[in-house]
Design a protein around this motif. Structure first.
Motif, PDB file in Angstrom:
ATOM      1  N   SER A 226      39.686  26.780  40.311  1.00 51.52           N
ATOM      2  CA  SER A 226      38.912  25.697  40.926  1.00 51.52           C
ATOM      3  C   SER A 226      37.715  26.197  41.724  1.00 51.52           C
ATOM      4  CB  SER A 226      39.813  24.856  41.843  1.00 51.52           C
ATOM      5  OG  SER A 226      40.335  25.651  42.896  1.00 51.52           O
ATOM      6  N   ASP A 227      37.709  27.504  42.114  1.00 45.10           N
ATOM      7  CA  ASP A 227      36.650  27.957  43.012  1.00 45.10           C
ATOM      8  C   ASP A 227      36.150  29.373  42.720  1.00 45.10           C
ATOM      9  OD1 ASP A 227      34.830  27.683  45.014  1.00 45.10           O
ATOM     10  OD2 ASP A 227      36.235  27.936  46.661  1.00 45.10           O
ATOM     11  N   ARG A 228      36.599  29.995  41.656  1.00 44.91           N
ATOM     12  CA  ARG A 228      36.067  31.269  41.165  1.00 44.91           C
ATOM     13  C   ARG A 228      36.157  32.438  42.149  1.00 44.91           C
ATOM     14  NH1 ARG A 228      33.342  29.728  36.423  1.00 44.91           N
ATOM     15  NH2 ARG A 228      34.324  27.750  35.868  1.00 44.91           N
ATOM     16  N   HIS A 229      37.171  32.492  43.002  1.00 41.11           N
ATOM     17  CA  HIS A 229      37.506  33.689  43.750  1.00 41.11           C
ATOM     18  C   HIS A 229      38.775  34.267  43.098  1.00 41.11           C
ATOM     19  CE1 HIS A 229      34.922  31.735  46.742  1.00 41.11           C
ATOM     20  NE2 HIS A 229      34.823  32.916  47.347  1.00 41.11           N
ATOM     21  N   ASN A 230      39.361  35.280  43.705  1.00 44.37           N
ATOM     22  CA  ASN A 230      40.695  35.770  43.335  1.00 44.37           C
ATOM     23  C   ASN A 230      40.781  36.206  41.870  1.00 44.37           C
ATOM     24  OD1 ASN A 230      41.108  34.883  45.925  1.00 44.37           O
ATOM     25  ND2 ASN A 230      42.572  33.285  45.401  1.00 44.37           N
ATOM     26  N   TYR A 231      40.276  37.384  41.580  1.00 40.27           N
ATOM     27  CA  TYR A 231      40.265  37.905  40.213  1.00 40.27           C
ATOM     28  C   TYR A 231      41.506  38.733  39.883  1.00 40.27           C
ATOM     29  CZ  TYR A 231      35.355  36.576  40.411  1.00 40.27           C
ATOM     30  OH  TYR A 231      34.185  35.864  40.545  1.00 40.27           O
ATOM     31  N   GLY A 232      42.343  39.034  40.876  1.00 38.26           N
ATOM     32  CA  GLY A 232      43.509  39.872  40.637  1.00 38.26           C
ATOM     33  C   GLY A 232      44.607  39.141  39.890  1.00 38.26           C
ATOM     34  N   PHE A 233      45.604  39.910  39.445  1.00 36.67           N
ATOM     35  CA  PHE A 233      46.693  39.345  38.647  1.00 36.67           C
ATOM     36  C   PHE A 233      48.006  39.375  39.427  1.00 36.67           C
ATOM     37  CE2 PHE A 233      48.742  39.616  34.123  1.00 36.67           C
ATOM     38  CZ  PHE A 233      49.371  38.405  34.344  1.00 36.67           C
ATOM     39  N   TYR A 234      48.617  40.544  39.542  1.00 36.59           N
ATOM     40  CA  TYR A 234      49.916  40.647  40.206  1.00 36.59           C
ATOM     41  C   TYR A 234      49.806  40.792  41.720  1.00 36.59           C
ATOM     42  CZ  TYR A 234      50.975  42.238  35.425  1.00 36.59           C
ATOM     43  OH  TYR A 234      51.069  42.359  34.064  1.00 36.59           O
ATOM     44  N   PHE A 235      48.759  41.442  42.163  1.00 39.55           N
ATOM     45  CA  PHE A 235      48.642  41.826  43.568  1.00 39.55           C
ATOM     46  C   PHE A 235      47.311  41.332  44.156  1.00 39.55           C
ATOM     47  CE2 PHE A 235      50.772  45.407  41.256  1.00 39.55           C
ATOM     48  CZ  PHE A 235      52.071  45.041  41.588  1.00 39.55           C
ATOM     49  N   THR A 236      47.258  41.307  45.484  1.00 40.00           N
ATOM     50  CA  THR A 236      46.039  40.869  46.179  1.00 40.00           C
ATOM     51  C   THR A 236      45.157  42.048  46.582  1.00 40.00           C
ATOM     52  OG1 THR A 236      47.198  40.885  48.317  1.00 40.00           O
ATOM     53  CG2 THR A 236      47.204  38.811  47.100  1.00 40.00           C
ATOM     54  N   TRP A 237      45.581  43.281  46.283  1.00 41.64           N
ATOM     55  CA  TRP A 237      44.870  44.475  46.751  1.00 41.64           C
ATOM     56  C   TRP A 237      43.390  44.479  46.397  1.00 41.64           C
ATOM     57  CZ3 TRP A 237      49.064  47.720  43.909  1.00 41.64           C
ATOM     58  CH2 TRP A 237      50.258  47.684  44.651  1.00 41.64           C
ATOM     59  N   TRP A 238      43.104  44.360  45.096  1.00 40.91           N
ATOM     60  CA  TRP A 238      41.719  44.523  44.652  1.00 40.91           C
ATOM     61  C   TRP A 238      40.814  43.448  45.222  1.00 40.91           C
ATOM     62  CZ3 TRP A 238      39.760  48.796  42.856  1.00 40.91           C
ATOM     63  CH2 TRP A 238      40.607  49.728  42.249  1.00 40.91           C
ATOM     64  N   ASP A 239      41.296  42.217  45.308  1.00 42.48           N
ATOM     65  CA  ASP A 239      40.471  41.149  45.891  1.00 42.48           C
ATOM     66  C   ASP A 239      40.159  41.430  47.355  1.00 42.48           C
ATOM     67  OD1 ASP A 239      39.919  39.083  43.866  1.00 42.48           O
ATOM     68  OD2 ASP A 239      42.098  38.955  43.718  1.00 42.48           O
ATOM     69  N   ARG A 240      41.111  41.981  48.078  1.00 42.04           N
ATOM     70  CA  ARG A 240      40.874  42.292  49.489  1.00 42.04           C
ATOM     71  C   ARG A 240      39.941  43.485  49.633  1.00 42.04           C
ATOM     72  NH1 ARG A 240      47.020  41.197  51.918  1.00 42.04           N
ATOM     73  NH2 ARG A 240      47.031  38.993  51.328  1.00 42.04           N
ATOM     74  N   TRP A 241      40.155  44.497  48.803  1.00 38.92           N
ATOM     75  CA  TRP A 241      39.294  45.678  48.872  1.00 38.92           C
ATOM     76  C   TRP A 241      37.855  45.350  48.492  1.00 38.92           C
ATOM     77  CZ3 TRP A 241      43.207  49.011  45.642  1.00 38.92           C
ATOM     78  CH2 TRP A 241      44.281  49.395  46.481  1.00 38.92           C
ATOM     79  N   MET A 242      37.665  44.463  47.520  1.00 40.98           N
ATOM     80  CA  MET A 242      36.337  44.161  46.991  1.00 40.98           C
ATOM     81  C   MET A 242      35.709  42.916  47.612  1.00 40.98           C
ATOM     82  SD  MET A 242      35.669  46.584  44.878  1.00 40.98           S
ATOM     83  CE  MET A 242      36.609  47.732  45.892  1.00 40.98           C
ATOM     84  N   GLY A 243      36.417  42.268  48.537  1.00 44.76           N
ATOM     85  CA  GLY A 243      35.863  41.099  49.209  1.00 44.76           C
ATOM     86  C   GLY A 243      35.766  39.867  48.350  1.00 44.76           C
ATOM     87  N   THR A 244      36.660  39.735  47.348  1.00 43.45           N
ATOM     88  CA  THR A 244      36.595  38.583  46.446  1.00 43.45           C
ATOM     89  C   THR A 244      37.757  37.610  46.639  1.00 43.45           C
ATOM     90  OG1 THR A 244      37.691  39.929  44.734  1.00 43.45           O
ATOM     91  CG2 THR A 244      35.283  39.773  44.647  1.00 43.45           C
TER      92      THR A 244
END
Length: 274
Positions: A226-244
């Motif tokens: 609905s808003d095109r954030h959160n590109y990760g699959f199983y974990f939230t690590w990469w989104d937090r590290w990359m600011g997405t």
């Protein structure tokens, strides 16, 4: 390996591979669909996109395009088996120690999460989005059947992970246990349909506990649709590290994951939704 033996291998195993890949999808999506129907009140009270539901047109598109995805995954699996036959890919079908299965399963999941994050972001680029990922985003309100609703190009990119991973680990001298691969394939499709459930499946407090908040929830991926954030699959690590990561992810999760009555009764409005 002779050409004759190659064709014999393809002929012997292709239908079995198709049954396995298609069966995983149908079982996982079907079981979750039945669960959401049986626990209808619970699911409605945890609905992420309130007032929005997929229509029959959406279900039809998702199931039809998922058949194409199953075919692509089947071809890729056959390519992996052929790679094993000719000696460029190593995995063993014999029993393996539990510890070996555990660390190999964990490694393939962690690496797949990184692979998914970066190919997912790439497919959202202006040059690639229309040809690769637009079809998946036609499901603005996801259902369990959205899990495999890909374009042909996206299906190929998604399916390529397994042979690429096994080829690299084989070059490093690692022989993977077949059961570790089997567990990964089931884990992948189960987490996939959970991410597209449309109702929050994880318990209240999940994002506020440091032992669990690194594991993605249904809300995490639904916000992506609905808003095109959160590109990760199983974990939230990469989104937090990359600011997405979505700036209101935890807030939205808390709204969706309130404890509710599963059978009958009316839900009392909470402060967040009142």
């Amino acid at each position: 390996m002779s050409l004759e033996r190659l064709f014999e291998t393809v002929g012997q195993h292709f239908l079995n591979v198709m049954y396995f890949d298609g069966g995983r999808y149908v079982i996982a999506a079907g079981v979750l669909t039945v669960f959401l129907l049986v626990f209808r009140t619970w699911a409605a009270n945890r609905r992420i996109q309130r007032g929005k539901n997929a229509g029959m047109k959406d279900y039809r598109r998702e199931i039809l395009s998922s058949g194409r995805t199953v075919l692509v995954f089947g071809v890729t699996t056959m390519a992996t088996l052929i790679g094993r036959e000719i000696g460029v890919i190593n995995f063993a079908l014999d029993d393996a120690p539990l510890l070996t299965i555990a660390w190999q399963f964990a490694l393939i999941v962690v690496v797949h999460d990184a692979y998914f994050y970066w190919i997912h972001r790439a497919m959202h680029s202006k040059r690639l989005f229309r040809a690769t990922h637009l079809h998946h985003h036609k499901s603005r309100t996801p259902t369990p059947w959205t899990a495999y609703s890909f374009s042909s190009w996206e299906a190929m990119v998604e399916a390529a992970y397994m042979p690429i991973f096994l080829l690299i680990t084989s070059l490093l001298g690692i022989t993977y246990a077949g059961f570790a691969l089997f567990l990964f394939l089931w884990h992948m499709i189960i987490r996939n349909v959970m991410a597209h459930a449309g109702s929050e499946l994880f318990p209240a407090g999940w994002v506020d506990n440091p032992l669990t908040d690194w594991i993605s929830t249904t809300t995490h991926h639904d916000l992506h649709h609905s808003d095109r954030h959160n590109y990760g699959f199983y974990f939230t690590w990469w989104d937090r590290w990359m600011g997405t990561e979505h700036p209101r992810y935890k807030e939205e999760f808390r709204k969706n994951a309130k404890p509710v009555v599963m059978f009958g009764g009316q839900r009392q409005p909470t402060a967040e939704r009142a």
